[in-house]
Design an enzyme around this catalytic site. Structure first.
Site, PDB file in Angstrom:
ATOM      1  N   TYR A  54       1.070  -0.951  -0.434  1.00  0.00           N
ATOM      2  CA  TYR A  54      -0.059   0.166   0.126  1.00  0.00           C
ATOM      3  C   TYR A  54       0.743   1.307  -0.105  1.00  0.00           C
ATOM      4  CZ  TYR A  54      -4.023  -2.820   1.298  1.00  0.00           C
ATOM      5  OH  TYR A  54      -5.113  -4.287   1.654  1.00  0.00           O
ATOM      6  N   LEU A 209     -18.524  -1.092   0.743  1.00  0.00           N
ATOM      7  CA  LEU A 209     -19.211  -0.045   0.102  1.00  0.00           C
ATOM      8  C   LEU A 209     -19.074  -0.177  -1.581  1.00  0.00           C
ATOM      9  CD1 LEU A 209     -18.661   2.929   2.568  1.00  0.00           C
ATOM     10  CD2 LEU A 209     -20.731   0.960   2.392  1.00  0.00           C
TER      11      LEU A 209
END
Length: 319
Positions: A54, A209
């Protein structure tokens, strides 16, 4: 905050967790990330998810600085290994060499002595599963990690790893980390659920989401400053289809009837499943974090008739 056991392990993690993917080191700078982590901790979040790739390792550096004044024993920190992070042909994958070098690099960036959870970020077809299981077992014996697991592994391969561990009396994987949301659900509900029952795996799911689409923020277009508005986020824009937007708009109406936000409805829907130990959420602002954490209390509003309505709205969209 409610806490759930990670499968059959004794580890208890917050049902809402905070992840670093896409945000830390990219959309969120060091100070904002620290503020988010401390705000989450103050509201009961104990699980913080990361990975060595990341932001090219910067997400781990930022998280390490943010947690240094928090009690280590109260935190559950995870990282992952697989993607290229070092030079040369052995700078990626799940060889014993790369796993050992990667965990040490992650510990340095996070400024930790050990990781609570360490995940194989993908399956490596070039490395025997036996080598992976032995390497993870050795790291646990050395005290470098406490539990290990997989992310986006095919269920048959997870079962193979579990079988290897049992064959050689090694420590098996405790968790799998799949994507799970209203638009991506078959892997969990059809394929992984039987493994959770048989082997006691816990699930820490990501993208509840669906890259922000299920929050409803794209219902009327792409707002300036949102993730989908960024030039490098074309892959998010590609997922904002008329079919998905139609479903989200209907879910927004339902959530309003329940006095919830669309995001809270979507996260609560994920939390309804007992296999899910924690839902990994992302946030770039405190109000997003607060909204996500409050979704834990929304599960009680998902009565059978509400779940039936959600199925009628979203159940027929192919993945």
């Amino acid at each position: 905050m409610h806490f759930r056991r990670l499968g059959r392990s004794g580890l208890k993690i917050s049902e809402i967790s905070l992840g670093a993917w896409v945000t830390f080191g990219a959309q969120v700078d060091e100070q904002k990330a620290s503020d988010l982590i401390h705000a989450a901790y103050d509201q009961g979040v104990n699980y913080f998810d990361n990975a060595d790739m990341y932001a090219n390792g910067q997400a781990e550096v930022i998280m390490g600085k943010a947690i240094r004044d928090l009690p280590r024993e109260a935190l559950v920190i995870s990282s992952k290994v697989f993607w290229p992070t070092m030079p040369g042909p052995n700078g990626r994958g799940l060889s014993r060499k790369h796993i050992f070098e990667s965990v040490h690099a992650s510990l340095r960036r996070l400024n930790l002595d050990y990781l609570d959870l360490y995940l194989c970020h993908r399956y490596d077809p070039d490395t025997p599963v036996e080598e992976v299981v032995w390497a993870m077992n050795d790291l646990i014996r050395q005290g470098k990690i406490l539990y290990w697991g997989t992310s986006k592994w095919e269920p048959a391969l997870v079962a193979q790893a579990y079988g290897v561990a049992r064959q050689y009396t090694l420590i098996p994987p405790s968790m799998e980390q799949p994507q799970y949301n209203l638009f991506h659900r078959q892997r969990v509900e059809i394929l992984l659920s039987p493994l959770c029952k048989e082997f006691g795996l816990g699930l820490t799911t990501w993208s509840p989401l669906y890259f922000g689409i299920l929050s409803g923020k794209y219902n009327e277009g792409i707002p300036e400053g949102s993730r989908a508005s960024l030039p490098e986020m074309g892959w998010v824009r590609d997922r904002i289809t008329p079919e998905r937007l139609s479903i989200v708009r209907q879910l927004t109406k339902l959530s309003q009837e329940l006095d919830l936000t669309t995001a809270q409805l979507a996260i609560a829907w994920v939390l309804r499943r007992k296999e899910v130990a924690s839902v990994i959420t992302g946030a770039t602002r405190p109000e997003q974090l607060d909204e996500n954490i409050a979704a834990g209390e929304a599960v009680g509003k998902l009565a059978d008739n509400v779940l039936e309505r959600i199925e009628q709205i979203a159940g027929n969209l192919p993945e």
